[in-house]
Design a protein around this motif. Structure first.
Motif, short mmCIF file in Angstrom:
data_model
loop_
_atom_site.label_atom_id
_atom_site.label_comp_id
_atom_site.label_asym_id
_atom_site.label_seq_id
_atom_site.Cartn_x
_atom_site.Cartn_y
_atom_site.Cartn_z
N UNK A 7 24.28 46.39 13.36
CA UNK A 7 23.99 46.83 11.99
C UNK A 7 24.02 45.64 11.03
N UNK A 8 25.03 44.80 11.16
CA UNK A 8 25.15 43.64 10.28
C UNK A 8 24.00 42.67 10.48
N UNK A 26 20.98 43.49 11.11
CA UNK A 26 19.86 44.04 10.34
C UNK A 26 19.96 43.72 8.87
N UNK A 27 21.16 43.80 8.32
CA UNK A 27 21.35 43.47 6.91
C UNK A 27 21.10 41.98 6.67
N UNK A 28 21.60 41.14 7.59
CA UNK A 28 21.40 39.69 7.45
C UNK A 28 19.92 39.33 7.54
N UNK A 29 19.20 39.98 8.43
CA UNK A 29 17.77 39.70 8.56
C UNK A 29 17.03 40.09 7.28
N UNK A 52 26.08 40.23 17.24
CA UNK A 52 25.31 39.75 16.09
C UNK A 52 24.34 38.65 16.50
N UNK A 53 24.84 37.69 17.27
CA UNK A 53 24.00 36.55 17.70
C UNK A 53 22.85 37.02 18.58
N UNK A 92 30.76 44.01 1.48
CA UNK A 92 30.16 45.23 2.00
C UNK A 92 31.18 46.31 2.29
N UNK A 93 32.46 45.96 2.29
CA UNK A 93 33.50 46.95 2.53
C UNK A 93 34.66 46.33 3.27
#
Length: 428
Positions: free
Chosen positions: A289-290, A292-295, A336-337, A275-276
């Protein structure tokens, strides 16, 4: 065969670290020996390992001095290794910087300065500008670390309070040839930012450094503010003739390490998505943010269907407002968790590739779908620990820390979020 999430995450992290080892990266970047002297200098968490790699390969006489973080020394025969404090400088780094600057003075056009630079070098190579003291530099560093300033902002300030950074070291070595080998730990791999660019021209100004103080409300020490306001001795700029024989080679970068981790994932049958390598921002916000992408990947198969691993690097920041110890990787992971809230099939590892997250001798941690439930069973609130900037305490309580010891390299943060489908997910 099902993927064992923790093992795969750790294998990817180890591959990322391994791809940036000096012994692997140095050999193809060494210049030919000069007709005159060869002087090796350097600063950073990888600098001692870099010096050892040079010593093992160099076919001619050499001598020198490098400064590295306490615990990161590697024995060398011809290059002196000095250990000093990081992230807040100490007297050992101060003395080493003064000696290094003196060593490069008086060299001739037939001599070679081989500069070995890696992350952490800015704090380790601390030589205050005239009129400032080491205590002034220590106070500034501590304030910047608490402020939430990004690494680029920190280094603009450091350059303009220094007698050695921002190209000043290379300028002092003129007319010798200066070849700098760099292991990047900054977003964008700008050599002028890594270790505050002691051998690289500097485009920033005293006014920009003063603006960082003002942005974060840093009002002390007064001597540092007064120095920036006077703007009496600007750093060497592009085109400065004292740097016309200075060249730089980037020998290891975060992107190289992410690609090594991606190859581990492919061999395990997992699709890697990089992702960068230059993500910045508050660690907890990046974590949200991460998540949201994982979900999206877990529930809708986008941006790729499971099993997939989302890889990223860069350097987030933590504005410490609570009583915790900070640490950008554990703060990212805890955020994140909390945001994923036990979403099945999602596992993550975040760690600093130098083995030190913030000021802790811990690289990072691992989060699993049952992280919050296990914490609750221990009477530990994830949300409360996040509010207190206590990611280290949280993952220590769970036994989920990633501890490597000094890795002897540094290509910044590594983050991997592994999203497994229902058939591949393995119970903890």
């Amino acid at each position: 065969m099902p993927v064992e999430p923790r093992q795969l995450l750790r294998a990817m992290f180890d591959a990322a670290v391994g791809a940036a080892q000096p012994a692997l990266r140095i050999p193809t970047h060494l210049p030919p020996p000069p007709t005159g002297r060869t002087l090796v200098i350097g600063a950073g968490k990888a600098s001692a390992a870099m010096a050892k790699a040079v010593e093992d390969l160099w076919p001619a006489p050499l001598s020198g001095l490098v400064v590295t973080r306490y615990g990161h020394a590697v024995p060398c025969d011809r290059v002196e290794i000095v250990e000093a404090a990081h992230p807040v400088p100490d007297e050992s780094g101060h003395r080493a910087a003064a000696r290094m600057l003196e060593m490069v003075r008086g060299l001739g056009p037939d001599d070679l300065v081989l500069a070995l630079v890696s992350g952490g070098g800015s704090s380790l190579l601390s030589l205050p500008a005239p009129g400032l003291t080491l205590a002034d530099k220590q106070a500034v560093n501590a304030a910047l670390l608490r402020s939430g300033a990004c690494i680029g902002e920190m280094n603009v300030v450091r350059k303009h309070l220094s007698a050695i950074k921002g190209g000043r070291l290379a300028a002092a070595a003129h007319p010798a040839r200066v070849v700098t080998l760099v292991i990047s730990d900054v977003p964008g791999d700008d050599p002028a930012v890594i270790a505050s660019g002691p051998t690289v021209p500097d485009r920033s100004t005293h006014a920009e450094a003063l603006a960082v103080f003002e942005k974060y409300g840093i009002a002390e020490p007064r001597a540092a503010l007064d120095h920036l306001r006077r703007a009496a001795d600007e750093t060497p700029k592009p085109g400065d003739p004292r740097l016309d024989r200075a060249t730089t080679a980037m020998i290891a970068t975060p992107q190289m390490s992410l690609e090594a981790a991606a190859e581990v994932a492919r061999r395990a049958g997992v699709t890697p998505l990089i992702l960068g390598d230059a993500l910045e921002g508050e660690a907890r916000e990046v974590g949200r943010v991460m998540a949201g992408i994982a979900r999206q990947a877990a529930l809708r198969g986008q941006p790729a269907p499971p099993p997939v691993v989302l890889l990223s690097g860069g350097e987030t920041t933590v504005t410490v407002r609570g009583r915790g110890r900070g640490g950008r990787n554990v703060e990212f992971l805890l955020s994140l968790a909390v945001e994923l809230d036990g979403l099945p099939g999602v596992f993550a590892l975040a760690g600093d590739t130098d083995g030190v997250d913030g000021a802790e001798e811990v690289a990072g941690a691992v989060a699993t779908p049952d992280t919050l439930a296990r914490a609750l069973a221990l009477g530990v609130s994830a949300k409360a620990r996040l509010a207190d900037n206590d990611g280290h305490g949280f993952f220590e309580a769970l036994g989920d820390q990633v501890i490597t010891g000094p890795t002897l390299t540094n290509v910044n943060d590594f983050r991997a979020i592994l999203v497994l489908g229902p058939l591949e997910a393995v119970p903890e």
